[in-house]
Design a protein around this motif. Sequence first.
Motif, PDB file in Angstrom:
ATOM      1  N   GLY A   1      21.791  27.999 -10.765  1.00  0.00           N
ATOM      2  CA  GLY A   1      22.577  29.200 -11.025  1.00  0.00           C
ATOM      3  C   GLY A   1      24.003  28.919 -11.451  1.00  0.00           C
ATOM      4  O   GLY A   1      24.869  29.779 -11.325  1.00  0.00           O
TER       5      GLY A   1
ATOM      6  N   ALA B   1      20.880  26.206  -5.579  1.00  0.00           N
ATOM      7  CA  ALA B   1      22.346  26.100  -5.514  1.00  0.00           C
ATOM      8  C   ALA B   1      22.763  25.484  -4.191  1.00  0.00           C
ATOM      9  O   ALA B   1      23.709  24.695  -4.136  1.00  0.00           O
ATOM     10  CB  ALA B   1      22.985  27.472  -5.693  1.00  0.00           C
TER      11      ALA B   1
ATOM     12  N   GLU C   1      22.229  33.290  -2.842  1.00  0.00           N
ATOM     13  CA  GLU C   1      21.047  33.820  -3.514  1.00  0.00           C
ATOM     14  C   GLU C   1      20.016  32.769  -3.899  1.00  0.00           C
ATOM     15  O   GLU C   1      18.850  33.102  -4.078  1.00  0.00           O
ATOM     16  CB  GLU C   1      21.468  34.567  -4.789  1.00  0.00           C
ATOM     17  CG  GLU C   1      22.310  35.789  -4.518  1.00  0.00           C
ATOM     18  CD  GLU C   1      22.901  36.375  -5.787  1.00  0.00           C
ATOM     19  OE1 GLU C   1      22.660  35.830  -6.888  1.00  0.00           O
ATOM     20  OE2 GLU C   1      23.613  37.383  -5.679  1.00  0.00           O
ATOM     21  N   ARG C   2      20.425  31.510  -4.059  1.00  0.00           N
ATOM     22  CA  ARG C   2      19.526  30.501  -4.622  1.00  0.00           C
ATOM     23  C   ARG C   2      19.469  29.242  -3.771  1.00  0.00           C
ATOM     24  O   ARG C   2      20.485  28.618  -3.497  1.00  0.00           O
ATOM     25  CB  ARG C   2      19.980  30.106  -6.031  1.00  0.00           C
ATOM     26  CG  ARG C   2      19.932  31.236  -6.994  1.00  0.00           C
ATOM     27  CD  ARG C   2      20.528  30.820  -8.329  1.00  0.00           C
ATOM     28  NE  ARG C   2      19.917  31.621  -9.354  1.00  0.00           N
ATOM     29  CZ  ARG C   2      19.112  31.142 -10.278  1.00  0.00           C
ATOM     30  NH1 ARG C   2      18.868  29.870 -10.356  1.00  0.00           N
ATOM     31  NH2 ARG C   2      18.574  31.949 -11.155  1.00  0.00           N
TER      32      ARG C   2
ATOM     33  N   ALA D   1      25.855  26.396 -10.140  1.00  0.00           N
ATOM     34  CA  ALA D   1      26.618  25.872  -9.000  1.00  0.00           C
ATOM     35  C   ALA D   1      27.412  24.624  -9.374  1.00  0.00           C
ATOM     36  O   ALA D   1      28.570  24.482  -8.977  1.00  0.00           O
ATOM     37  CB  ALA D   1      25.694  25.583  -7.817  1.00  0.00           C
TER      38      ALA D   1
ATOM     39  N   GLU E   1      32.479  33.048  -6.701  1.00  0.00           N
ATOM     40  CA  GLU E   1      31.226  33.059  -7.459  1.00  0.00           C
ATOM     41  C   GLU E   1      30.228  32.077  -6.854  1.00  0.00           C
ATOM     42  O   GLU E   1      29.037  32.374  -6.748  1.00  0.00           O
ATOM     43  CB  GLU E   1      31.482  32.707  -8.920  1.00  0.00           C
ATOM     44  CG  GLU E   1      32.241  33.762  -9.691  1.00  0.00           C
ATOM     45  CD  GLU E   1      32.579  33.324 -11.104  1.00  0.00           C
ATOM     46  OE1 GLU E   1      31.680  32.761 -11.775  1.00  0.00           O
ATOM     47  OE2 GLU E   1      33.724  33.519 -11.533  1.00  0.00           O
TER      48      GLU E   1
ATOM     49  N   VAL F   1      26.365  32.679  -5.495  1.00  0.00           N
ATOM     50  CA  VAL F   1      25.225  31.941  -6.044  1.00  0.00           C
ATOM     51  C   VAL F   1      24.484  31.200  -4.929  1.00  0.00           C
ATOM     52  O   VAL F   1      23.254  31.220  -4.864  1.00  0.00           O
ATOM     53  CB  VAL F   1      25.689  30.953  -7.148  1.00  0.00           C
ATOM     54  CG1 VAL F   1      24.588  29.992  -7.537  1.00  0.00           C
ATOM     55  CG2 VAL F   1      26.172  31.722  -8.364  1.00  0.00           C
TER      56      VAL F   1
END
Length: 124
Positions: free
Chosen positions: A28, A63, A59-60, A30, A52, A56
Amino acid sequence: MNSLLTTLGDVSSKILMGAGADDDDDDGGAEALLERVANSVLAEDRRSALSELRDVVAERVAAQIAVGSIGYPTLLTVLRDESEDLDMVRSALEVLVATLGGGPGSGAGGGGGGGEQNLEVEHE
């Protein structure tokens, strides 16, 4: 040193996620955000990148792996060198909490919410 960390991160990502994975899509962004945190001249750009990155990582899983494999030195440098900038320190700590949280929606830290919820302590 950064090129060594980038190479180490690339190798570890390929080992963990398979040789055919496209790192930019999987994490994403990262790694790019970590580069902004490490190399940006303006404090506001570093703050923005940390914010940010926190989102990320929350969510991932990929990442989280990227931050875990190459991001800790950058985050620790932020904590050491930017100790007077409370927003930057808070964001760096939230990235660390999200990285160690166990994955999106796992319920780790009390409900799988945002980093702000994970850093608060409830007193009963």
